[in-house]
Structure formats: C-alpha cells, structure tokens
Design an enzyme around this catalytic site. Structure first.
Site, short mmCIF file in Angstrom:
data_model
loop_
_atom_site.label_atom_id
_atom_site.label_comp_id
_atom_site.label_asym_id
_atom_site.label_seq_id
_atom_site.Cartn_x
_atom_site.Cartn_y
_atom_site.Cartn_z
N SER A 11 0.91 -0.94 0.18
CA SER A 11 0.03 -0.06 -0.05
C SER A 11 0.81 1.32 -0.17
CB SER A 11 -0.87 -0.10 0.96
OG SER A 11 -1.57 1.32 1.55
N HIS A 36 -1.38 -1.08 -4.79
CA HIS A 36 -2.46 -0.68 -3.42
C HIS A 36 -2.58 0.63 -3.91
CE1 HIS A 36 -6.07 -1.96 -1.47
NE2 HIS A 36 -5.81 -1.26 -0.48
N ASP A 38 -4.82 3.90 -2.05
CA ASP A 38 -5.45 4.06 -1.01
C ASP A 38 -6.38 5.10 -1.15
OD1 ASP A 38 -5.74 1.73 0.55
OD2 ASP A 38 -4.01 1.81 1.67
N MET A 40 -8.84 7.76 0.31
CA MET A 40 -9.70 8.44 1.48
C MET A 40 -10.41 9.51 1.28
SD MET A 40 -7.24 6.80 4.59
CE MET A 40 -6.60 5.58 4.59
N HIS A 72 -8.42 0.97 -4.08
CA HIS A 72 -9.55 1.07 -3.19
C HIS A 72 -9.34 1.88 -2.26
CE1 HIS A 72 -9.59 -0.60 1.23
NE2 HIS A 72 -10.79 -0.24 1.16
N MET A 74 -11.94 4.53 -0.28
CA MET A 74 -12.73 4.49 0.67
C MET A 74 -13.82 5.60 1.01
SD MET A 74 -9.98 3.36 3.57
CE MET A 74 -8.27 3.27 1.50
N MET A 143 -11.74 -6.09 5.09
CA MET A 143 -10.79 -4.74 6.46
C MET A 143 -10.53 -5.81 7.75
SD MET A 143 -10.20 -2.65 3.96
CE MET A 143 -9.21 -1.83 5.56
N GLY A 148 -9.13 3.52 6.93
CA GLY A 148 -9.03 4.76 7.49
C GLY A 148 -7.43 5.72 7.78
N PHE A 149 -7.08 4.39 8.15
CA PHE A 149 -5.49 5.06 8.43
C PHE A 149 -4.95 3.63 8.66
CE2 PHE A 149 -8.47 7.93 11.01
CZ PHE A 149 -7.58 8.91 11.12
N GLY A 150 -3.21 4.05 8.02
CA GLY A 150 -2.28 2.77 8.31
C GLY A 150 -1.60 2.77 9.51
N GLY A 151 -0.57 1.59 9.38
CA GLY A 151 -0.30 0.79 10.61
C GLY A 151 -1.08 0.76 12.05
N ASP A 181 -6.62 -6.27 4.11
CA ASP A 181 -5.54 -5.29 4.07
C ASP A 181 -6.06 -5.06 5.80
OD1 ASP A 181 -5.20 -3.04 3.33
OD2 ASP A 181 -6.67 -2.35 2.44
N GLY A 182 -5.02 -4.31 6.30
CA GLY A 182 -5.14 -3.84 7.68
C GLY A 182 -3.88 -4.77 8.32
N GLY A 183 -3.02 -4.27 8.93
CA GLY A 183 -2.00 -5.06 9.82
C GLY A 183 -1.59 -6.10 9.65
N GLY A 203 1.10 -2.03 4.06
CA GLY A 203 1.52 -0.89 4.08
C GLY A 203 2.86 -0.42 5.07
N SER A 204 2.28 -0.48 6.25
CA SER A 204 4.16 -0.06 6.74
C SER A 204 4.90 -1.30 7.00
CB SER A 204 3.44 0.53 8.90
OG SER A 204 2.59 -0.27 8.91
C1 DX5 Z 1 -6.27 1.23 5.62
C2 DX5 Z 1 -6.01 0.66 4.30
C3 DX5 Z 1 -4.62 -0.01 4.20
C4 DX5 Z 1 -3.14 0.14 4.89
C5 DX5 Z 1 -2.71 -0.63 4.99
O1 DX5 Z 1 -7.69 2.12 5.91
O2 DX5 Z 1 -6.94 0.42 3.34
O3 DX5 Z 1 -4.44 -0.41 2.96
O4 DX5 Z 1 -2.93 1.36 4.21
O5 DX5 Z 1 -1.41 0.02 6.22
P1 DX5 Z 1 -1.53 -1.43 7.50
O6 DX5 Z 1 -0.22 -1.88 6.45
O7 DX5 Z 1 0.03 -0.17 7.72
O8 DX5 Z 1 -1.96 -1.87 7.87
ZN ZN Z 2 -6.52 -0.20 1.31
#
Ligand code: DX5
Ligand code: ZN
Length: 230
Positions: A11, A36, A38, A40, A72, A74, A143, A148-151, A181-183, A203-204
């Site tokens: 991401s 990917h 994202d 938002m 993606h 959102m 999900m 909404g947020f990475g990390g 997707d996420g964590g 992502g992170s």
């Molecule tokens: C969250 C996004 C994800 C996010 C994943 O709302 O849809 O794609 O960037 O980031 P990580 O891998 O850091 O959770």
């Molecule tokens: Zn995403």
C-alpha cells in the site's frame, strides 16, 4: 521456485511521499505483484489521503513493470468517481459495500468501464453483504482493521472471517481474489494465507521501518512459502 499462492500488494499510503516514485520502484524491483492505492475522502473514513492525481502520476511506473494498480476507494457514493479512477489506470476498483446503496449497480458500472470489480467489507460487516453478487465480483476485500489509517493492529477475529469467506467462495465455485488489508506483516501473513487469503495488502510492513523495502517484501513471501512448504 514454486509459484507463490498469494499476491503481495504494497500500500503506497505508507510510502515516503517526498520520494514516492523511488519507493514504488523499490517495491516493484523487490517483488510487489500489485500496487495498492488507498483513496480516502474524509467522509466514509475519518482521513483524507489523495485523489486521482496519485494513480495518474505513478501509472507509467506500474505500466512499465506490468504491475496492476489495485485501487481501494474508501469514499461515499463511489459511483461519482469510477470513471475518473478507471481513466487514471486502475486495473481494479474496489468499493465498500457500506458506501453505496446499490452495490449491484456500482459493480456493473465498474465492469462497464472495462475494469475488474472488487467489494470491500468493514470488520463489522457480515459476509452476507457480498454473498448475492459473488458471481459478479473479481475480488472480495476483508478489512482486517477499521479503514482510514495505516499502521493499525490486525483484528484477530479476521482470520475466522477469511476462513468462512474461503468456504463460501469454494461453495460458489468463485475464482475471486480474497484480499486482506490492514495490519498485515511477516508475523501474520502465513496465518491469513493458510486461512484462504490470496492477496495481501501491506503498508507499514513494506514501506515503514528501517529495513529496505525489498527485504520486507521477501520476508512476507518467505513466511508464506514456509507455511505452504514451497
Ligand atoms: C487502511 C488502508 C490500508 C492501509 C494498510 O484504511 O486501506 O490499505 O494502508 O496499512 P497497514 O499495512 O500499515 O495496516
Ligand atoms: Zn487499502
């Protein structure tokens, strides 16, 4: 080496935006299967990321390497922006089941643009939200954090949801990708892949931290390989 049963989709939200092109090239060279993207809107999710300019800007890099842009959305009422994002080079557009009143219509609109259609489900949304249109979708995104947020931290109950969706896809003889997707990181990549995910967004775990991007991708892939003994 045997073919990996999952696609890794870094991401770009977690990339360094002062050197986005460079970071993306590192991911591509390092084995990213998809990129990917994202989007938002500050309404469907509390955060605003970016609009069509980013996929437009990175498209030449992705095209040159034959790496699809996995977008993606959102955003509330995604129908308003489908044409723009398809025009910006999205290979796939994933919309949230919660963000559109007529999901079937939205999915058909994506397909009419010649783009693959994905449907995303928030952690609290039941799999039944996508069940009726499974034959029409190319991807279902589970999900594994609230979007909404990475990390953020992976929600542990997600693994069971992935397992149940895998069963449903098998029952319905669907070839749709099952994306998480996420964590997602090297710590849980094998767990979700064994549960039935075929596309892992990270992502992170890919762009964050001190280690080189390629090393991070290799680490995720190696954990999946070990789990499948390949
Ligand atoms: C969250 C996004 C994800 C996010 C994943 O709302 O849809 O794609 O960037 O980031 P990580 O891998 O850091 O959770
Ligand atoms: Zn995403």
């Amino acid at each position: 080496m045997a073919h990996l049963p999952v696609k890794i989709a870094p991401s770009i939200l977690a990339a360094d935006f002062t050197r986005l092109g460079e970071h993306i090239s590192e991911a591509i060279v390092g084995g990213a299967d998809w990129l990917h993207v994202d989007v938002m809107d500050g309404r469907f999710v509390p955060n605003i990321s970016f609009g069509v300019m980013i996929p437009q800007a990175i498209r030449p890099l992705a095209d040159a390497a034959n790496v699809p842009l996995d977008v993606h959305l959102m955003i509330e009422e995604p129908d308003r922006y489908l044409t723009q994002f398809a025009g910006a080079g999205a290979a796939r557009l994933t919309v949230h089941a919660e963000a559109t009143r007529h999901l079937h219509r939205t999915v058909q609109a994506i397909k009419e643009l010649g783009v693959k259609a994905g449907v995303a489900l928030n952690p609290a949304t039941s799999l039944t939200a996508v069940e009726e249109i499974l034959p029409d979708v190319d991807l279902v995104l589970v999900m594994t954090v609230n979007p909404g947020f990475g990390g953020q931290q992976y929600i542990p109950q997600s693994t069971d949801k992935v397992r149940r969706l895998r069963q449903l896809l098998t029952q319905r003889r669907s070839n749709a990708w099952l994306q998480v997707d996420g964590g997602i990181s090297a710590k849980n990549a094998a767990e979700v892949a064994v549960a039935g995910a075929t596309s892992l967004v990270a992502g992170s775990a890919v762009f964050g931290g001190e280690k080189p991007v390629a090393e991070n991708i290799a680490e995720i892939k190696n954990h999946v390989r070990t789990a499948f003994s390949i």
